[in-house]
Design an enzyme around this catalytic site. Structure first.
Site, PDB file in Angstrom:
ATOM      1  N   SER A 234      52.236  78.567  27.904  1.00 40.56           N
ATOM      2  CA  SER A 234      52.551  78.085  29.243  1.00 40.56           C
ATOM      3  C   SER A 234      51.593  76.978  29.660  1.00 40.56           C
ATOM      4  CB  SER A 234      52.456  79.243  30.243  1.00 40.56           C
ATOM      5  OG  SER A 234      52.724  78.805  31.561  1.00 40.56           O
ATOM      6  N   HIS A 236      50.759  76.113  33.060  1.00 43.47           N
ATOM      7  CA  HIS A 236      49.926  76.306  34.246  1.00 43.47           C
ATOM      8  C   HIS A 236      48.792  77.305  34.043  1.00 43.47           C
ATOM      9  CE1 HIS A 236      52.779  79.632  34.892  1.00 43.47           C
ATOM     10  NE2 HIS A 236      51.905  80.150  35.730  1.00 43.47           N
ATOM     11  N   CYS A 358      53.200  87.937  38.540  1.00 45.31           N
ATOM     12  CA  CYS A 358      54.659  87.976  38.483  1.00 45.31           C
ATOM     13  C   CYS A 358      55.228  89.256  39.059  1.00 45.31           C
ATOM     14  CB  CYS A 358      55.121  87.805  37.038  1.00 45.31           C
ATOM     15  SG  CYS A 358      54.607  86.233  36.321  1.00 45.31           S
TER      16      CYS A 358
END
Length: 418
Positions: A234, A236, A358
């Site tokens: 990923s 970020h 998340c």
């Protein structure tokens, strides 16, 4: 026509990572106060602040018009940006550029591997651990195949004995498994024994997908020369921006598709590539290794852990006996509820989390800690501090000072052994 709200005065903002700036003049209804941002950011496992190099690349790419699939000069300029970023991400991952498929997020990459992978690779079942990120667990459910689960030990490591037994069971039944496991746990920072997992799965008939989101940039992936068939990373988490990730795929897994679209990414992921986001991803991949000093970050984490033990000797550090990534401290002070502690820290201008961002619109017990056998009441006290490329000793000191205040308040209300 409604009267425009009066100007508010210019208000200094405390930006994440200790950066300072001043707000632009903004329009707000009379009496409405502008909330300032936290001054101390210690939640890098959720998202790491944008690197200056990534910001520059993002802004530069925003000025380039066109579509990277177009054949004219404007399209070719966009394509050059995408391919340069692909090469940069590949270098950080120890992969070949052609093995990098850009996606809209790591969650999409995980879903592509776990939902589309078994269909294309002719797998009969999906094997996950009980400590996987929610994205992987949900993807396994969505695959439509039987899902088998390997447990975690009390130290947070995957039960290799159970993994070996599941592989043997599948071999006996003539089944092919997609084994989907994480490298570094995003909540506890526990580093899984990937070398032994590679040895167990790599030489077998089964396929291996690794969620390397928290390992990317911090541990050597060496994708091209290692056992995993697919790996998710990923942007970020390494100082890029949210909205772009990548699935690394070996040639034999290159048929795995989730979004067919119009043939972008050599037909491996449809949808026009978000060129500015990809440019920032590539720049972050180049800069992260320079900006992120693993020894310094590990030193800060040790100081933080030692400070916690000095303030509250009863503190329990999760995964303490396991190998852990150097930037993460997951802990609990018994009887100090994490929602209460997080609120106090936030009011003091310190941002931490209770676990995975998340799944933390809610603040509650972690499925990872539950898999480690942690009592639910203790799990409800769990906090995660995660450091990053711009973390400083002053951040750790500010956290400890704020936490000391919270502890004192808690003890005055409930007693030391509440």
């Amino acid at each position: 026509m409604k009267e425009r709200a009066k100007f508010q005065e210019v208000i200094p903002l405390n930006l994440p990572g200790g950066l300072r700036d001043e707000a632009e003049v903004v329009f707000l209804p009379p009496g409405c106060k502008l909330m300032t941002r936290p001054a101390i950011y210690l939640d890098h496992n959720a998202a790491s602040p944008l690197l200056p190099e990534a910001r520059d690349a993002l802004v530069a790419a925003l000025g380039v018009i066109g579509n990277p699939s177009s054949v004219h000069s404007h399209g070719r300029a966009q394509r050059e940006i995408v391919e340069a970023a692909r090469a940069s991400v590949a270098r950080l991952a120890g992969a070949e550029p052609r093995q990098v498929v850009f996606t809209g997020s790591a969650t999409e990459a995980i879903t592509q591997a776990i939902v589309a992978g078994p269909r294309e690779l002719k797998a009969d079942a999906v094997l996950v651990s009980a400590g996987e990120h929610t994205a992987a667990l949900r993807a396994a459910e969505a695959s439509g195949l039987p899902v088998r689960t390997v447990g975690l030990g009390a130290n947070g490591e995957i039960d290799l004995g159970q993994l070996a037994a599941e592989l043997e069971r599948a071999d006996t039944a003539g089944e092919t498994l997609l084994v989907a496991l994480h490298w570094v746990n995003n909540e506890t920072g526990v580093v899984q024994p990937v070398g032994r997992i590679n040895a167990l799965v790599g030489a077998s008939r089964h396929y291996l997908f690794v969620d390397a989101v928290q390992a990317f940039g911090k541990l050597p992936l060496d994708f091209a020369a290692s056992a995993p068939d697919m790996v998710a990373v990923s942007a970020h988490k390494i100082g890029g921006i949210a909205g772009v990730g990548a699935l690394l795929v070996k040639a034999h897994a290159d048929t795995v598709r989730l979004v067919p679209g119009g043939g972008q990414e050599q037909g491996r992921r449809g949808g026009t590539e978000p060129v500015p986001a990809i440019a920032a991803f590539g720049a972050a991949a180049e800069a992260f290794g320079v900006r992120y000093d693993s020894n310094a970050v590990e030193g800060l984490a040790r100081d933080l852990e030692a400070g916690l033990m000095a303030l509250a000797p009863e503190t329990i550090v999760f995964g303490k006996e396991a190998s852990r990534i150097g930037n993460t401290v997951s802990f609990a002070v018994p009887h100090l509820n994490n929602a209460v502690a997080m609120m106090g820290l936030d009011l003091a201008g310190v941002s931490v989390s209770s676990g995975s961002a998340c799944s933390s619109g809610k603040v509650g017990p972690s499925h990872v800690l539950a898999a480690m056998g942690v009592d639910k009441r203790l799990a409800e006290c769990a906090l995660r501090v995660s450091l990053g490329w711009n973390s400083q000793g002053s951040d750790v000191a500010a956290f400890l000072a704020a936490f000391e205040t919270i502890l004192a308040r808690h003890r005055s209300r409930h007693g030391k052994a509440a």
